[in-house]
Design a protein around this motif. Sequence first.
Motif, PDB file in Angstrom:
ATOM      1  N   GLU A   1      20.688  -6.591   5.693  1.00 29.52           N
ATOM      2  CA  GLU A   1      19.550  -7.467   5.971  1.00 29.52           C
ATOM      3  C   GLU A   1      18.272  -6.653   6.133  1.00 29.52           C
ATOM      4  O   GLU A   1      17.213  -7.042   5.609  1.00 29.52           O
ATOM      5  N   LEU A   2      18.345  -5.530   6.819  1.00 30.15           N
ATOM      6  CA  LEU A   2      17.166  -4.670   6.978  1.00 30.15           C
ATOM      7  C   LEU A   2      16.708  -4.099   5.637  1.00 30.15           C
ATOM      8  O   LEU A   2      15.509  -4.044   5.349  1.00 30.15           O
TER       9      LEU A   2
ATOM     10  N   GLY B   1      13.123  -4.847   3.927  1.00 32.66           N
ATOM     11  CA  GLY B   1      12.265  -3.718   3.554  1.00 32.66           C
ATOM     12  C   GLY B   1      11.874  -3.766   2.088  1.00 32.66           C
ATOM     13  O   GLY B   1      10.708  -3.537   1.739  1.00 32.66           O
TER      14      GLY B   1
END
Length: 147
Positions: free
Chosen positions: A107-108, A112
């Motif tokens: 998810e990060l 990003g």
Amino acid sequence: MEPEVKQDAGASEYNAENVNVTISTDDSGTLANYSSTDASSEQWRQIGEKISEFLSDLPDYLTDFFGEYKRPIVTVGLIFGAIVAVKLLLAVLDAINDIPLLSPLFELVGMGYTAWFVYRYLWKASNRQELGRDFNVLKEQVLGKFD
């Protein structure tokens, strides 16, 4: 023609101990001739011939069928293959998603990359035009150039 069964005269009740069985083979007959023209055997023979004829012509039927319906068969095969591929991909992603720390990490990474893409291509008008040109070049490479 039937075998004769004789019982002792002294046995008044049916007891396994008191029963004598005698088989007489004096009037033995001959076996009945089997008629091959019997109606049911003739039907089975005809059915067997039809099945044999169909199986011998089956490659021709399949060739004609595939030649006539080649495009729809390929289309159905591609759709079926795409469905199987999507289900397999979802199963792999679900298995990866079950690993405790990988789900938040992915998810990060996704957030990003989205932030970078917005900053790089969508923030300014000149960058949006560059993205449009790149997209048109890719479209021409894949689909061919339209006049």
